[in-house]
Structure formats: structure tokens, C-alpha cells
Design an enzyme around this catalytic site. Structure first.
Site, mmCIF file in Angstrom:
data_model
loop_
_atom_site.group_PDB
_atom_site.id
_atom_site.type_symbol
_atom_site.label_atom_id
_atom_site.label_comp_id
_atom_site.label_asym_id
_atom_site.label_seq_id
_atom_site.Cartn_x
_atom_site.Cartn_y
_atom_site.Cartn_z
ATOM 1 C CD GLU A 61 63.707 28.314 -33.738
ATOM 2 O OE1 GLU A 61 64.206 27.249 -33.391
ATOM 3 O OE2 GLU A 61 62.607 28.389 -34.303
ATOM 4 C CB CYS A 87 55.719 31.868 -24.800
ATOM 5 S SG CYS A 87 54.134 32.736 -24.758
ATOM 6 C CB CYS A 95 51.919 27.217 -28.938
ATOM 7 S SG CYS A 95 53.286 28.284 -29.434
ATOM 8 N N GLY A 120 56.802 34.097 -27.838
ATOM 9 C CA GLY A 120 56.530 35.110 -26.830
ATOM 10 C C GLY A 120 55.189 35.787 -26.976
ATOM 11 C CB SER A 144 50.152 37.979 -33.298
ATOM 12 O OG SER A 144 49.254 36.924 -33.048
ATOM 13 C CG LEU A 191 38.730 33.820 -31.248
ATOM 14 C CD1 LEU A 191 38.621 34.557 -29.920
ATOM 15 C CD2 LEU A 191 37.727 34.404 -32.256
ATOM 16 C CG HIS A 192 43.838 29.830 -31.672
ATOM 17 N ND1 HIS A 192 43.996 30.185 -32.991
ATOM 18 C CD2 HIS A 192 44.991 30.187 -31.056
ATOM 19 C CE1 HIS A 192 45.197 30.731 -33.154
ATOM 20 N NE2 HIS A 192 45.815 30.754 -32.010
ATOM 21 C CB CYS A 204 52.068 29.528 -36.724
ATOM 22 S SG CYS A 204 51.940 30.990 -37.690
#
Ligand code: SAH
Length: 347
Positions: free
Chosen positions: A94, A114, A121, A162, A194, A218-219, A336
Site C-alpha cells: 500500500e 513488518c 500497528c 515496514g 521514520s 517514540l510513543h 498511520c
């Protein structure tokens, strides 16, 4: 087997053409059609002879001409468009086009799937299938270029599916190619990679002379919470990631963007905001707050607006540059972390 020529340098293309018995100058003509005019079919390249077109079609292929667009979604506001592409080996991919007031940007994928398995995610739900080649990364930009011609994509963000730092050579190769004056001539300042925090990749980037923007996902700023959200934190603990990113910022002169998804009751407390400020104080950095896009399989929720604003205010009080990300394409699952999974679910 036909030779794939998409993504070759002018020198490489010339070599191929001469070996195929074509005149040297044909290479520069075809190169111009591909990368300046975004025309990918030999028969549409008007200055080629019929005989040469026959030879070219016998011996060579051009990836964007052969990519099957499985689905094309447009967001209801018309500003975001997502393509599901079928690659030549049958894998799907995508890629997302966004229309901003300053121009077009494309969010490209760097891998099929990924391996990072971040809890929030959707890209990593089925692991990493394979790395993309630099040609496949360039192709994502050029497909859109041909659709919006004579306009052109002016920014590329490597934020699709990825982990780009685990496909370092192909990703940087693609960006260098897009930077060339004889291709998209895109400034490195308009490119962003990123990463979830693969330190060796960040260090390598600091040694290269390609001053692209670095974004770090980071999150969370509590070790246990970050490990729970992002298993990569075990191998590369976030304080060391911040240190490596700061070195990159100093080496490149480019401010690092820290992405911070706000997830209800997970990482959105005032204490988290204060901790985040402490880590980033005096750093050449800014924070991009991303209200979580719910991933139904994962049970994550978005905090209420008040909580998000409160978080932002604490950062600002601490003089940390911070913004709340403008969301695009949510209604087409192009936001995202939402890429690819939906299709695989429905298969
Ligand atoms: N692997 C790279 C790039 C791909 S992810 C990285 O980790 O940075 C691109 C961004 O989307 C990352 O910041 C990622 O954390 C974010 N993202 C993933 N899932 C999301 C979700 N459900 N809601 C909001 N952002 C998400």
C-alpha cells in the site's frame, strides 16, 4: 527473461541498451520519458522508432507499467488517495498520496509487512514478508507522479509499512535516486524516514551526506510501557535511541521529529507528558502527537480531546515544540498504522 530497467542510473541504462544493440542516445531519451515525463510504456515515447520500440518491448520491462493496481481508494474530502498494488511476485503493497496546501506528498512503504510487531500497528500483524527494492520504493512515487502530471510529488515520507532502517540500502538508494537532478530532483529536506529506533541505522545515516529528516516513533517514555507497545525497545532502549537521534540532528542540522501516539490510559497522563519533556529538553527536536487510530484487533482507544490538549499544553509549557498531527485518509484506512491489514483480513 526480460530485464527490469526501472531505477537504473543513466550509465546502467546505457550499458543495457548498447548490449541490446540499441544506440546510446536511446538511453537518455528513455530515461527522460521515465523520470521527467512519467511515461512508462515504450510505445508512448514518441521520439523512438518503431523498430526500437519492438526491441525494447522484447528485452526490457518498466515496473510502473506492469504494476497491477488492485484497489484505489479516495478519501471523502478528496485529499488522500491510497493504492493497493500487486507487485510482480504477487505480494501486495500500500502507498498513500496526500494533497496538502503546499503540494503533494507520498507515504511510501519500505517492506512488505513488518517484523517489529508494535502492539498498536496493523502493518506488523503478519510479520515481515520481504524488503522492497529501491525500484519498488521509487515506483510508488512515480505511479502517483504519472497520475497527477503535470504536477509532481514534492515530499516523500517513508512511513508506510515496514521498518526502513532494516532495509537501509534500498531505502537510502531510492531517496538518493529521487534527489537526482535528472529524476524527480527532490530536495533531501523534503524527505523523511521514520524509524522505531534501530540505532545502527540512525548512526549510519549520521555518517552520510544526505540531510533528510529523521522521525523517531517514540510513543512512550516509561521503559515497561514502551517495551509492551514496541518490543524493539528491548534491544534498543529508548534513551539510547534519543541519544543517537540527537547526534543525527547535530550532524545533519535537521531537527528530529518524535512521534508519540496517544493511547487512552496507556501513555497519555500528565506525568507522561512531563517525562517526555524532561527527555527532550534542549534537544534539537519536536514532537508530533498522534491521537491513536483505533486498531480494532488490538483494543486500543483514542484519549478524549481534553486529555490530548492537556498533554500538548504540558509540552508547550516546557518549551518543547509540539503539534497534534492533522489526520488524513482515516475513512479509507490510510491513516498511520492502518495499512495493508484490512485487505489481508478480507482475503
Ligand atoms: N517502522 C517505522 C515506519 C512505519 S510506521 C516506524 O516505526 O516509525 C509510521 C508511523 O505510524 C509510526 O510512527 C507508527 O508508530 C505510527 N502508527 C502505527 N500504528 C498506528 C496507529 N494505530 N495509530 C497511529 N499511528 C500509528
Amino acid at each position: 527473461m526480460k530485464k527490469e530497467i526501472f531505477g537504473l542510473t543513466p550509465e546502467e541504462l546505457q550499458q543495457e541498451f548498447v548490449a541490446a544493440g540499441l544506440k546510446k542516445f536511446r538511453a537518455s531519451q528513455v530515461y527522460q520519458w521515465l523520470y521527467k515525463k512519467c511515461v512508462f510504456k515504450f510505445e508512448e515515447m514518441h521520439n523512438l522508432s518503431k523498430a526500437d520500440i519492438t526491441v525494447l518491448n522484447e528485452k526490457f520491462t518498466v515496473m510502473p507499467a506492469n504494476i497491477n493496481i488492485l484497489t484505489r481508494w479516495k478519501s471523502s474530502d478528496g485529499l488522500t488517495e491510497k493504492l493497493l498494488l500487486e507487485l510482480q511476485d504477487g505480494n501486495s503493497l500500500e502507498t498513500v498520496l496526500m494533497h496538502h496546501d503546499y503540494g503533494y506528498s507520498v507515504c511510501v512503504s519500505s517492506q512488505v509487512g513488518c517484523a517489529m510487531a508494535c502492539a498498536f500497528c496493523a502493518s506488523g500483524l503478519n510479520g515481515c514478508v520481504r524488503n522492497l527494492t529501491s525500484a519498488e520504493i521509487i515506483m510508488q512515487v512515480y505511479l502517483f507522479n504519472s497520475m497527477i502530471a503535470p504536477q509532481q510529488v514534492s515530499r516523500v515520507v517513508v512511513m508506510g509499512s515496514g521498518e526502513p532502517m532494516l532495509n537501509y540500502d534500498e531505502v537510502t538508494g531510492a531517496l538518493k535516486f529521487l534527489h537526482r537532478e535528472d529524476t524527480a530532483f527532490m530536495s533531501y529536506r523534503n524527505m523523511t524516514v521514520s524509524t522505531c529506533g534501530i540505532i545502527p541505522g540512525i548512526e549510519r545515516l549520521a555518517e552520510e551526506n544526505i540531510p533528510i529528516n529523521l522521525a523517531v516513533s517514540l510513543h512512550a517514555v516509561k521503559d515497561d510501557v514502551r517495551t509492551q507497545l514496541m518490543p524493539v525497545n528491548k534491544g534498543f532502549p529508548f534513551p539510547s535511541v534519543i541519544a543517537a537521534a540527537e547526534k543525527y540532528a547535530r550532524a545533519s542540522g535537521r531537527q528530529v521529529t518524535y512521534e508519540y501516539i496517544l493511547i487512552k490510559d496507556k501513555n497519555d497522563s500528565p506525568e507522561d507528558a512531563q517525562l517526555l519533556s524532561n527527555y527532550l529538553k534542549f534537544k534539537h527536536a519536536s514532537v508530533n502527537l498522534i491521537p491513536a487510530n483505533p486498531v480494532p484487533e488490538k483494543g486500543f482507544e483514542r484519549p478524549p480531546a481534553k486529555r490530548i490538549e492537556g498533554f500538548l499544553r504540558i509540552l508547550q509549557k516546557n518549551k518543547i515544540n509540539a503539534t497534534i498531527r492533522k489526520e488524513m485518509g482515516k475513512d479509507i484506512n490510510a491513516a498511520c498504522g492502518q495499512l495493508r491489514a484490512k485487505f489481508n483480513d478480507n482475503k
